[in-house]
Scaffold this active site. Structure first.
Site, PDB file in Angstrom:
ATOM      1  CG  HIS A  70      -0.173  -0.071   2.527  1.00 45.39           C
ATOM      2  ND1 HIS A  70      -0.023  -1.264   3.206  1.00 45.39           N
ATOM      3  CD2 HIS A  70       0.467   0.873   3.258  1.00 45.39           C
ATOM      4  CE1 HIS A  70       0.684  -1.045   4.309  1.00 45.39           C
ATOM      5  NE2 HIS A  70       0.990   0.244   4.361  1.00 45.39           N
ATOM      6  NE  ARG A 151       9.495  -6.257   8.360  1.00 43.89           N
ATOM      7  CZ  ARG A 151       8.295  -5.737   8.553  1.00 43.89           C
ATOM      8  NH1 ARG A 151       7.841  -4.777   7.766  1.00 43.89           N
ATOM      9  NH2 ARG A 151       7.537  -6.151   9.537  1.00 43.89           N
ATOM     10  CG  ASP A 153       4.529  -3.749   5.898  1.00 42.64           C
ATOM     11  OD1 ASP A 153       4.602  -4.085   7.096  1.00 42.64           O
ATOM     12  OD2 ASP A 153       3.528  -3.191   5.408  1.00 42.64           O
ATOM     13  CD  GLU A 183       4.809  -7.758   8.986  1.00 48.98           C
ATOM     14  OE1 GLU A 183       4.302  -7.509  10.093  1.00 48.98           O
ATOM     15  OE2 GLU A 183       4.603  -7.053   7.971  1.00 48.98           O
TER      16      GLU A 183
END
Length: 221
Positions: A70, A151, A153, A183
């Site tokens: 997003h 990393r 999200d 994640e």
């Protein structure tokens, strides 16, 4: 941060993961405005350049948080959608369901897909080729800049193996040693077949650790 690297290195640290650093109006910066600019409040791109150089000189790698599921209401393409409505060139970048978009009036439901219904976080339409290319380009840009990995999200919310396979291909083509960690809160076998992520955040292990180490005194193991 850079002036603390000697101390960090003395602890034996060889990698640092940062929460989102890109330009945003939110303190936590998960509401990305500009994926190509480090937030001026953090010193801008020059500060990241300095930090990377100093970290690498000490053998420390730097991983950034990639928020690709997003964007935010301040993201240019979504702002254009708010202004231009159905005539926006970026209509297919998101998931509008009615016009005009209701991005701010909490008394009315949001009429576009947003992360967990949070209208401040409009979800990308990653079925749109231009969106895919944009996100892949962001990933490539910062790997070329010198970061050592991503990393990711909530990457499971981009439920598309081909997207992440291409993401990996492009990142690894620039730096084969770049680290890609997702994640993922549940079972992660799908993403760890060697064609998407290198690792995931191991919440299955974290939960029992928290239960054992941080339990209240009256709680049984």
């Amino acid at each position: 941060m850079a002036d603390k690297l000697d101390y960090i290195a003395s602890l034996g640290v060889n990698a640092i993961y940062f929460c989102p650093v890109f330009q945003s109006a939110a303190n936590h910066r998960y509401h990305t405005h500009d994926y190509y600019q480090v937030d001026p409040m953090l010193g801008g791109n020059a500060a990241l350049r300095h930090l990377l150089d100093e970290a690498h000189a000490r053998g420390i790698r730097v991983v950034l948080d990639g928020v690709f599921n997003h964007a935010s209401r301040g993201f240019f393409q979504f702002n254009d959608l708010l202004e231009q409505g159905e005539g926006s060139a970026y209509r297919d970048w998101f998931h509008p369901s009615a016009w005009p978009l209701n991005a701010y009036d909490e008394s009315k439901p949001a009429n576009y897909a947003a992360w967990w219904g949070n209208r401040a976080l409009p979800k990308f339409n990653t079925d749109t080729p231009a969106v895919r290319e944009f996100l892949w380009d962001v990933a490539e840009h910062w790997i070329r800049f010198g970061i050592d990995g991503w990393r990711l999200d909530v990457p499971n919310e981009i439920d598309d193996d081909a997207f992440w396979q291409e993401f990996r291909r492009r990142v690894k083509a620039i730096n084969p040693d770049a680290y890609i960690v997702g994640e993922i809160w549940g079972d992660a076998h799908r993403w760890l077949a060697g064609d998407q992520f290198d690792a995931v955040m191991n919440y299955h292990f974290t939960r029992p650790c928290l239960a054992f180490l941080a339990r209240a005194p009256w709680t049984t193991p």
